[in-house]
Design a protein around this motif. Structure first.
Motif, PDB file in Angstrom:
ATOM      1  N   GLY A  82      25.522  29.127   8.238  1.00 46.35           N
ATOM      2  CA  GLY A  82      24.788  28.118   7.487  1.00 46.35           C
ATOM      3  C   GLY A  82      25.683  26.971   7.067  1.00 46.35           C
ATOM      4  N   ASP A 100      22.147  32.644   8.674  1.00 43.29           N
ATOM      5  CA  ASP A 100      23.072  31.712   8.027  1.00 43.29           C
ATOM      6  C   ASP A 100      24.225  32.385   7.312  1.00 43.29           C
ATOM      7  OD1 ASP A 100      21.535  32.767   6.010  1.00 43.29           O
ATOM      8  OD2 ASP A 100      20.994  30.846   5.104  1.00 43.29           O
ATOM      9  N   HIS A 132      20.360  21.707  13.149  1.00 44.74           N
ATOM     10  CA  HIS A 132      20.660  22.437  11.920  1.00 44.74           C
ATOM     11  C   HIS A 132      19.392  22.742  11.137  1.00 44.74           C
ATOM     12  CE1 HIS A 132      20.061  18.721   9.690  1.00 44.74           C
ATOM     13  NE2 HIS A 132      20.247  19.371   8.549  1.00 44.74           N
ATOM     14  N   LEU A 148      17.892  26.456  10.009  1.00 37.59           N
ATOM     15  CA  LEU A 148      17.405  26.772   8.666  1.00 37.59           C
ATOM     16  C   LEU A 148      16.030  27.409   8.726  1.00 37.59           C
ATOM     17  CD1 LEU A 148      18.488  23.655   6.558  1.00 37.59           C
ATOM     18  CD2 LEU A 148      19.314  26.002   6.311  1.00 37.59           C
ATOM     19  N   ALA A 159      16.260  31.098   9.704  1.00 34.89           N
ATOM     20  CA  ALA A 159      17.037  32.003   8.855  1.00 34.89           C
ATOM     21  C   ALA A 159      16.119  32.980   8.139  1.00 34.89           C
ATOM     22  CB  ALA A 159      17.849  31.207   7.840  1.00 34.89           C
TER      23      ALA A 159
END
Length: 440
Positions: free
Chosen positions: A110, A129, A292, A296, A299
């Motif tokens: 993460g 993450d 990214h 997220l 996750a």
């Protein structure tokens, strides 16, 4: 003799023992299966000299010492009743003008994705993450950009390592080249303690998230279509397939992945897949996600309960025979009273397979997919399912998915690279300062 008081006084970080406040929190790895491990000491490292000092103390006392990045290891190799080197304080990340990222060994994915995003860069790496970048890299590193950009370790261009003799070396293709070769895919904790990594990053792409869910369908046809198409899809697309069976319910199928193509080309490729699978085209696409942000979204939620599971896996260089697949799926859906069972099909091919087997320590360069069997630790189905699929497997096993039940682990993890890895071990750790079951 180097005693505990000397170690404590020398540290930039902190020394935590069973009588220390906070011990219960810092001793536990992320993998719930190894939460009972009670190390004699946990060293919260804040500098390379902390690592050197802890290793010196371990050598003087004969205590086993293990580094811990994320603590997710399936075999619990970052847990011990000796000394745990908690590397989380070594998490600095920087990027130079030429796109080379220097990442501290304690950084988690993460952190890595977020920090690299600020520079418009990223690396091909895994999901989760809280997974440690170092353990992932040292064992290979499979992820959603891997079919396009290769393994995480394929982007590694250098590393700093504290060796068993407590010397600190920087290795790359020109300096300590055998060590550098071995670090790219042999698995963590083998030759020394890595304190930082250098990666040749790639531009962060915009992505399209791919997701679909089915229940009560003709699963065999779905898996056959996935085996035919996912490993040979354009490099820009990675789609993985998970089958889950709960007691008393139908098998549930989840297709998930990502594309670096625009939405419409992605939709057309996925429509071809669902047509072959005989499914309604119910695949959901979410376009315009920086990589990214995609990570997220994938996750695990922070409130997700932690389950203790057992996993076995194997690579496949060709599709399973119809008979094998039918038997595998019958076992998955067999009636029972408790416990979730899962089969996870992970697409390989693409850039993963464009290097020769001996280019890096990661030897598995001719595989179509990876299959995981995931169940409760006491569920004998895990072994039975693995044995069923093994009939058609390649005999190769991902080093980041260590399996204590393997008969010939050296060939399974390292194939033809094992003799060279053994020579590197003899050169850098002749007294086996770092040792564990299935260590080189």
């Amino acid at each position: 003799m180097y005693d505990l008081a000397q170690l404590r006084d020398s540290l930039d970080g902190e020394l935590v023992g069973p009588d220390s406040s906070g011990y219960e929190a810092v001793r536990r790895p992320a993998n719930a299966a190894y939460r009972d491990a009670r190390p004699r000491l946990v060293v919260l490292c804040r500098s390379v000299s902390d690592v050197v000092g802890a290793m010196q103390y371990a050598a003087a006392t004969g205590l086993r010492i293990v580094p811990r990045g994320g603590g997710h290891c399936f075999a619990g190799r970052s847990s011990t009743d000796g000394i745990v080197l908690d590397m989380s304080g070594l998490d600095r990340i920087s990027v130079s003008g030429d796109g080379i990222a220097t990442i501290g060994a304690g950084a988690r994915l993460g952190q890595v994705y977020a920090a690299l995003h600020a520079y418009g860069r990223t690396i091909p790496a895994g999901c989760g993450d809280t997974v440690g970048i170092t353990g992932l890299t040292l064992g290979g590193g499979i992820g959603l950009l891997g079919r396009k950009h290769g393994l995480t370790c394929d982007r590694l261009v250098g590393a700093q390592v504290v060796l068993p003799d407590r010397s600190v070396v920087d290795c790359d293709r020109d300096h300590e080249p055998d060590l550098f070769w071995a670090l790219r895919g042999a698995g963590g904790g083998q030759f020394g303690v890595v304190t930082s990594l250098r990666f040749d990053t790639v531009p962060e792409p915009m992505t399209t998230r791919i997701e679909a869910h089915w229940s009560g369908i003709a699963v065999e046809r779905l898996v056959t279509a996935w085996q035919d198409r996912a490993p040979v899809a354009p490099d820009d697309i990675t789609v993985n397939l998970t089958l889950a069976a709960d007691p008393g319910g139908p098998v549930q199928a989840t297709l998930s992945g990502a594309s670096t193509l625009a939405e419409e080309p992605t939709r057309e490729l996925m429509r071809e897949f669902t047509d072959q699978a005989g499914m309604a085209s119910t695949i959901e696409l979410r376009a315009g996600l920086p990589y990214h942000r995609l990570k997220l979204a994938l996750a695990d939620p922070p409130d997700q309960p932690e389950l203790v599971v057992r996993t076995r896996s194997e690579f496949f260089s060709h599709a399973m025979a119809d008979r094998t697949l039918a038997s595998l799926l019958a076992r998955l859906g067999a009636p029972r009273t408790s416990g979730r069972r899962q089969l996870a099909f992970i697409a390989m091919g693409g850039a993963y397979n464009r290097l020769a087997e001996d280019t890096t320590a990661f030897a598995h360069r001719n595989e179509r997919f990876l299959l995981e069997h995931i169940g409760a630790p006491t569920d004998r189905w895990v072994d039975a399912s693995w044995a069923t699929a093994h009939t058609d497997g390649s005999g190769r096993v991902y080093p980041n998915f260590p399996d204590p039940a393997l008969d010939d682990w050296a060939v399974a993890y390292h194939a033809g690279n094992h003799p060279r890895l053994a020579a590197v071990k003899d050169a850098y750790d002749p007294h086996r300062f770092f040792d564990f079951p299935q260590a080189i």
